[in-house]
Design an enzyme around this catalytic site. Structure first.
Site, short mmCIF file in Angstrom:
data_model
loop_
_atom_site.label_atom_id
_atom_site.label_comp_id
_atom_site.label_asym_id
_atom_site.label_seq_id
_atom_site.Cartn_x
_atom_site.Cartn_y
_atom_site.Cartn_z
N ARG A 1 87.90 -0.81 97.04
CA ARG A 1 86.84 -1.82 97.01
C ARG A 1 87.17 -2.87 98.06
NH1 ARG A 1 81.86 -2.11 95.44
NH2 ARG A 1 82.38 -1.14 93.42
N LYS B 1 80.88 -10.31 101.31
CA LYS B 1 80.03 -11.00 102.29
C LYS B 1 79.61 -12.39 101.82
CE LYS B 1 78.21 -6.63 104.05
NZ LYS B 1 77.02 -5.75 104.15
N LYS C 1 69.79 -3.58 87.44
CA LYS C 1 71.21 -3.65 87.78
C LYS C 1 71.48 -4.53 88.99
CE LYS C 1 75.21 -0.76 88.86
NZ LYS C 1 75.74 0.61 89.03
N ASP D 1 82.49 -1.91 87.18
CA ASP D 1 81.96 -0.68 87.77
C ASP D 1 83.08 0.25 88.23
OD1 ASP D 1 79.39 -1.49 87.35
OD2 ASP D 1 78.84 -1.64 89.46
N ASP E 1 83.38 3.93 87.04
CA ASP E 1 83.08 4.97 88.04
C ASP E 1 84.33 5.63 88.61
OD1 ASP E 1 80.43 4.34 87.69
OD2 ASP E 1 80.27 3.12 89.50
N PHE F 1 65.72 -3.66 99.17
CA PHE F 1 67.09 -3.75 99.68
C PHE F 1 67.92 -2.54 99.22
CE2 PHE F 1 71.53 -5.00 99.04
CZ PHE F 1 71.85 -5.56 100.27
N PHE G 1 82.77 -9.68 88.42
CA PHE G 1 82.78 -9.04 87.10
C PHE G 1 82.13 -7.65 87.18
CE2 PHE G 1 79.51 -8.15 83.87
CZ PHE G 1 80.33 -7.66 82.84
N ASP H 1 69.67 0.56 101.23
CA ASP H 1 71.08 0.94 101.11
C ASP H 1 71.23 2.44 100.85
OD1 ASP H 1 72.50 -1.32 101.66
OD2 ASP H 1 73.28 -1.61 99.65
N ASP H 2 70.39 2.97 99.96
CA ASP H 2 70.43 4.39 99.65
C ASP H 2 70.13 5.23 100.90
OD1 ASP H 2 70.90 3.60 97.06
OD2 ASP H 2 68.96 4.25 96.27
N ASP I 1 72.07 3.43 84.40
CA ASP I 1 72.74 4.11 85.51
C ASP I 1 73.86 5.03 85.00
OD1 ASP I 1 73.42 4.83 88.08
OD2 ASP I 1 74.52 3.00 88.52
#
Length: 355
Positions: free
Chosen positions: A103, A49, A191, A94, A98, A236, A89, A240-241, A165
Site C-alpha cells: 500500500r 495524495k 463505498k 481493506d 483483501d 471517478f 481506516f 479508475d477501473d 463489494d
C-alpha cells in the site's frame, strides 16, 4: 502551487497527531501503547495524495470567495485530516480483508511481522480518532452535532458499500453471476463516492455557514451537492477501473490487477452485458484466474465487445450529465450560498484525466 498547498496541509498533521497521542498519555496508558498508536497514525495516515482532505480547504475558500484566515484554516485542516483518518481506516481494513501486500509503495500495515491482526484494532482507533477531534475542536460550536451527523452518515454508507463489494467479488470464490453494472454502481456510490466526494464538500459547506435550506431560494444546498457529487464519484471510479485495464505503467504508475484480482469493475460488468454466450464462457473460465494466459483471454474479450468505444460513450455522457446538474446552481451567488465553482473544479480535475 500544489506543493505549497500540500506542504501547508501536511504541516497541520503533526500537532493533530500529537493531540491524539497526548490524549492516550493523559489516560496514563502504557508508554509502548502510546508509541504504537503514534506509529499507526504516521504509517497509515500520511503518504497518500491527500486530495480528500485538501478538498475541504479548497471548497471552503471557493465558497467564501477568499483565502482562509489562520483560525479558519486550522478548523478546515482538522476536518480535512478527519477525512484522511477515515481513508486510512478504510485502507487498513481493506488490506486485511483483501489480503493485499503493498500500500503506497510500502508493506501493508498488517503485513508487518509485529502487527499482523492487531491491525484490526488499529483501524478502529483510526476511525475513533475522528469523533475525538471533532469534540475537541468544535466543542463550543453549534455545528458539532451536524459534523458528527455527517461523518456517521457517510461512515455507515461506506461500510454498506464495503459489505456489498466483499460478498460480490471474493478473491477465493469467483462467481460472475453476482456481477452487474447496477451492483457495481451501488458498490461505487456507497463505498467511495460518499466519503471521497460528498463529505469534503459538505464539511466545507457547514464550516462556511451554509444551512440546509435557504428561505430566499428553492434550492436545498446539501441535496444539490449530493446530487452532483455522487455522480462525480461514480465517474471517478469508472475512470479508475478503465485506467486499470487500459492505462500504461507510465501513465498510471502501476500495473493494473483488477482482472486477476476478481474485482467487480466497470470493465468486466460492461463486457458481461455485451458478451455473446461464447465470450461469456471465456470470461467465466478466466476472470480472476492467475494462470498464464487467463488475463490475456479476458482482455481479448474486452476488445471484441468494444470496451474502448463503450468507455468513450460513458465518459461523454457522464460529463454532459454532471455539467447539466451543475448548471442548476445560479451562476452568481453571494457568500454563504452554494457556488458552481466548487463542482466545476472537481469536474475539471477528473475529466479526461490520466490519474
Amino acid at each position: 502551487m500544489l506543493l505549497k498547498r500540500r506542504d501547508r496541509f501536511l504541516s497541520a498533521w503533526e500537532p493533530i497527531r500529537d493531540e491524539l497521542v497526548q490524549h492516550m498519555e493523559q489516560q496514563q496508558l502504557p508508554k509502548d501503547a502510546c508509541n504504537w498508536y503514534r506509529n499507526n497514525l504516521d504509517y497509515n495516515v500520511i503518504g497518500g495524495k491527500l486530495n480528500r482532505g485538501m478538498s475541504v480547504i479548497d471548497s471552503a475558500e471557493i465558497l467564501l470567495g477568499r483565502s482562509l484566515t489562520n483560525a479558519e484554516y486550522g478548523k478546515a485542516a482538522v476536518l480535512g485530516w478527519c477525512i484522511e483518518l477515515f481513508q486510512a481506516f478504510c485502507l487498513v481494513s481493506d488490506d486485511v480483508m483483501d489480503k493485499c501486500h503493498v500500500r503506497r509503495t510500502q508493506p501493508c500495515w498488517y503485513r508487518l511481522p509485529h502487527v499482523r491482526l492487531i491491525a484490526v484494532n488499529d483501524a478502529c482507533m483510526l476511525r475513533s480518532a475522528i469523533s475525538h477531534l471533532l469534540k475537541k475542536h468544535f466543542r463550543r460550536d453549534t455545528m458539532l452535532m451536524c459534523l458528527n451527523s455527517f461523518t456517521t452518515y457517510v461512515s455507515f454508507n461506506t461500510d454498506m458499500g464495503q459489505l456489498v463489494d466483499l460478498i460480490t467479488a471474493s478473491e477465493d470464490t469467483i462467481n460472475l453471476s453476482k456481477f452487474s453494472l447496477e451492483r457495481h454502481r451501488k458498490i461505487v456510490v456507497y463505498k467511495t463516492a460518499y466519503y471521497s466526494f460528498y463529505l469534503p464538500v459538505a464539511l466545507a459547506m457547514r464550516l462556511t455557514g451554509i444551512l440546509d435550506s435557504d428561505p430566499g431560494t428553492a434550492i436545498r444546498p446539501y441535496q444539490v451537492a449530493l446530487s452532483i457529487l455522487i455522480p462525480l464519484g461514480e465517474y471517478f471510479q469508472v475512470q479508475d477501473d478503465w485506467l486499470d485495464y487500459a492505462g500504461t505503467v507510465e501513465e498510471i504508475g502501476k500495473v493494473g490487477t483488477d482482472i486477476i484480482d476478481n474485482k467487480c469493475s466497470w470493465c468486466v460488468n460492461t463486457a458481461l452485458s455485451l458478451a455473446n454466450p461464447e465470450q461469456r464462457a471465456i470470461l467465466d473460465a478466466n476472470y480472476g484466474g492467475k494462470r498464464r494466459g487467463q488475463e490475456w483471454r479476458v482482455k481479448k474479450v474486452f476488445e471484441e465487445v468494444g470496451i474502448a468505444e463503450e468507455y468513450a460513450k460513458y465518459e461523454d455522457n457522464a460529463f454532459r450529465r454532471i455539467t447539466g446538474l451543475i448548471e442548476i446552481i445560479p451562476e452568481v451567488t453571494k457568500v454563504g450560498e452554494l457556488k458552481r465553482e466548487v463542482f466545476v473544479t472537481f469536474l475539471q480535475k477528473i475529466h479526461k484525466r490520466l490519474m
